[in-house]
Design a protein around this motif. Structure first.
Motif, PDB file in Angstrom:
ATOM      1  N   ALA A 173       0.858  -1.182   0.000  1.00 26.32           N
ATOM      2  CA  ALA A 173       0.000   0.000   0.000  1.00 26.32           C
ATOM      3  C   ALA A 173       0.899   1.238   0.000  1.00 26.32           C
ATOM      4  O   ALA A 173       1.823   1.343   0.807  1.00 26.32           O
ATOM      5  CB  ALA A 173      -0.899   0.004   1.234  1.00 26.32           C
ATOM      6  N   VAL A 174       0.665   2.128  -0.957  1.00 31.66           N
ATOM      7  CA  VAL A 174       1.446   3.360  -1.056  1.00 31.66           C
ATOM      8  C   VAL A 174       0.497   4.542  -1.207  1.00 31.66           C
ATOM      9  O   VAL A 174      -0.697   4.367  -1.435  1.00 31.66           O
ATOM     10  CB  VAL A 174       2.440   3.325  -2.247  1.00 31.66           C
ATOM     11  CG1 VAL A 174       3.458   2.210  -2.074  1.00 31.66           C
ATOM     12  CG2 VAL A 174       1.717   3.176  -3.568  1.00 31.66           C
ATOM     13  N   GLN A 175       1.063   5.726  -1.100  1.00 29.24           N
ATOM     14  CA  GLN A 175       0.272   6.929  -1.308  1.00 29.24           C
ATOM     15  C   GLN A 175       0.980   7.820  -2.321  1.00 29.24           C
ATOM     16  O   GLN A 175       2.186   8.025  -2.245  1.00 29.24           O
ATOM     17  CB  GLN A 175       0.078   7.694  -0.004  1.00 29.24           C
ATOM     18  CG  GLN A 175      -0.812   6.966   0.974  1.00 29.24           C
ATOM     19  CD  GLN A 175      -1.109   7.794   2.199  1.00 29.24           C
ATOM     20  OE1 GLN A 175      -0.266   8.524   2.691  1.00 29.24           O
ATOM     21  NE2 GLN A 175      -2.342   7.675   2.692  1.00 29.24           N
ATOM     22  N   ALA A 176       0.191   8.312  -3.262  1.00 29.36           N
ATOM     23  CA  ALA A 176       0.695   9.284  -4.235  1.00 29.36           C
ATOM     24  C   ALA A 176       0.460  10.664  -3.648  1.00 29.36           C
ATOM     25  O   ALA A 176      -0.560  10.913  -3.002  1.00 29.36           O
ATOM     26  CB  ALA A 176      -0.031   9.129  -5.557  1.00 29.36           C
ATOM     27  N   ASN A 177       1.424  11.579  -3.896  1.00 32.27           N
ATOM     28  CA  ASN A 177       1.323  12.879  -3.261  1.00 32.27           C
ATOM     29  C   ASN A 177       1.356  14.073  -4.198  1.00 32.27           C
ATOM     30  O   ASN A 177       1.173  15.199  -3.749  1.00 32.27           O
ATOM     31  CB  ASN A 177       2.400  13.025  -2.190  1.00 32.27           C
ATOM     32  CG  ASN A 177       3.766  12.661  -2.718  1.00 32.27           C
ATOM     33  OD1 ASN A 177       3.996  12.679  -3.921  1.00 32.27           O
ATOM     34  ND2 ASN A 177       4.678  12.316  -1.837  1.00 32.27           N
ATOM     35  N   VAL A 220      -6.997  17.837  -7.236  1.00 35.49           N
ATOM     36  CA  VAL A 220      -7.010  16.489  -6.666  1.00 35.49           C
ATOM     37  C   VAL A 220      -6.695  16.560  -5.178  1.00 35.49           C
ATOM     38  O   VAL A 220      -5.797  17.280  -4.756  1.00 35.49           O
ATOM     39  CB  VAL A 220      -5.990  15.578  -7.394  1.00 35.49           C
ATOM     40  CG1 VAL A 220      -5.843  14.249  -6.683  1.00 35.49           C
ATOM     41  CG2 VAL A 220      -6.405  15.376  -8.837  1.00 35.49           C
ATOM     42  N   LYS A 221      -7.448  15.801  -4.407  1.00 42.65           N
ATOM     43  CA  LYS A 221      -7.214  15.749  -2.965  1.00 42.65           C
ATOM     44  C   LYS A 221      -6.179  14.662  -2.688  1.00 42.65           C
ATOM     45  O   LYS A 221      -6.411  13.485  -2.974  1.00 42.65           O
ATOM     46  CB  LYS A 221      -8.519  15.461  -2.244  1.00 42.65           C
ATOM     47  CG  LYS A 221      -8.401  15.492  -0.737  1.00 42.65           C
ATOM     48  CD  LYS A 221      -9.774  15.372  -0.104  1.00 42.65           C
ATOM     49  CE  LYS A 221      -9.695  15.139   1.363  1.00 42.65           C
ATOM     50  NZ  LYS A 221      -9.414  16.244   2.185  1.00 42.65           N
ATOM     51  N   PHE A 222      -5.042  15.059  -2.163  1.00 45.70           N
ATOM     52  CA  PHE A 222      -3.956  14.128  -1.832  1.00 45.70           C
ATOM     53  C   PHE A 222      -3.973  13.842  -0.345  1.00 45.70           C
ATOM     54  O   PHE A 222      -4.442  14.661   0.427  1.00 45.70           O
ATOM     55  CB  PHE A 222      -2.602  14.728  -2.235  1.00 45.70           C
ATOM     56  CG  PHE A 222      -2.402  14.806  -3.710  1.00 45.70           C
ATOM     57  CD1 PHE A 222      -2.125  13.670  -4.445  1.00 45.70           C
ATOM     58  CD2 PHE A 222      -2.503  16.013  -4.375  1.00 45.70           C
ATOM     59  CE1 PHE A 222      -1.943  13.736  -5.811  1.00 45.70           C
ATOM     60  CE2 PHE A 222      -2.324  16.091  -5.738  1.00 45.70           C
ATOM     61  CZ  PHE A 222      -2.035  14.954  -6.458  1.00 45.70           C
ATOM     62  N   PRO A 223      -3.431  12.719   0.078  1.00 50.45           N
ATOM     63  CA  PRO A 223      -2.808  11.674  -0.719  1.00 50.45           C
ATOM     64  C   PRO A 223      -3.848  10.761  -1.377  1.00 50.45           C
ATOM     65  O   PRO A 223      -4.983  10.674  -0.936  1.00 50.45           O
ATOM     66  CB  PRO A 223      -1.982  10.886   0.297  1.00 50.45           C
ATOM     67  CG  PRO A 223      -2.708  11.070   1.592  1.00 50.45           C
ATOM     68  CD  PRO A 223      -3.355  12.427   1.528  1.00 50.45           C
ATOM     69  N   ILE A 224      -3.412  10.087  -2.451  1.00 52.43           N
ATOM     70  CA  ILE A 224      -4.230   9.091  -3.130  1.00 52.43           C
ATOM     71  C   ILE A 224      -3.681   7.719  -2.733  1.00 52.43           C
ATOM     72  O   ILE A 224      -2.501   7.444  -2.916  1.00 52.43           O
ATOM     73  CB  ILE A 224      -4.161   9.256  -4.666  1.00 52.43           C
ATOM     74  CG1 ILE A 224      -4.741  10.600  -5.093  1.00 52.43           C
ATOM     75  CG2 ILE A 224      -4.886   8.105  -5.350  1.00 52.43           C
ATOM     76  CD1 ILE A 224      -4.547  10.899  -6.570  1.00 52.43           C
TER      77      ILE A 224
END
Length: 173
Positions: free
Chosen positions: A81-85, A149-153
């Motif tokens: 699991a990762v998050q795009a920022n 876009v609302k981060f993180p994704i």
């Protein structure tokens, strides 16, 4: 005596083959929610194709692909699991979704210890969304997307791949 340029059997067996390179990646499980965000906002279609994160692009190495895959699969989680920022643009005109992940960095470092040499100055984990976009358009699109876009994704990665480098990959998209 060996005639002219004939190689010995030992020379034949140990002869270096032309490097095919090593390309190691992990797939985005499903698809990033980004395509659903981009089209309604900008009218631009995200190209179809497998979304993935490159773990190693090593043009000069020639390490057994199956062995690399076996090692990575045995030492690291099956799913990550990762998050795009943020959205970024690269010099080649691609637009990417930037990811910060200690796990992806650890996998990249492990591939280096196994003999791969990364072909770029730095490793920046990312999901490529567009290739070969006009420079001005890519900057404008990134700026727009980063604003709306609302981060993180949250992104789930699963399914490692290890294969030779495909030099015509971008042209085929």
């Amino acid at each position: 005596p060996k005639p002219g340029n004939m190689k010995s059997f030992l020379e034949y067996l140990t002869e270096k083959t032309k490097p095919s390179g090593n390309y190691v990646s992990i797939n985005v499980d499903g698809s990033v929610v980004v395509p659903g965000l981009i089209k309604p906002t900008t009218g631009i279609e995200v190209p179809s194709g497998e979304q993935h994160v490159t773990l190693m692009y090593s043009a000069d190495s020639n390490i057994d692909h199956a062995k690399l895959l076996q090692i990575i699969e045995s030492e690291f989680p099956v799913a990550i699991a990762v998050q795009a920022n943020e959205f970024k643009t690269f010099d080649d005109g691609s637009i990417v979704l930037s990811i910060k992940s200690q796990m992806l960095d650890a996998i990249h470092q492990r591939l280096i210890t196994l003999g791969c040499t990364h072909s770029y100055p730095e490793y920046n984990a990312h999901v490529t969304l567009f290739y070969k976009v006009d420079e001005l358009e890519s900057k404008v699109l990134c700026k727009l997307l980063n604003r709306i876009v609302k981060f993180p994704i949250d992104i789930r990665l699963a399914g490692y791949k290890s294969e030779p480098i495909n030099p015509g990959y971008v042209e085929k998209l």
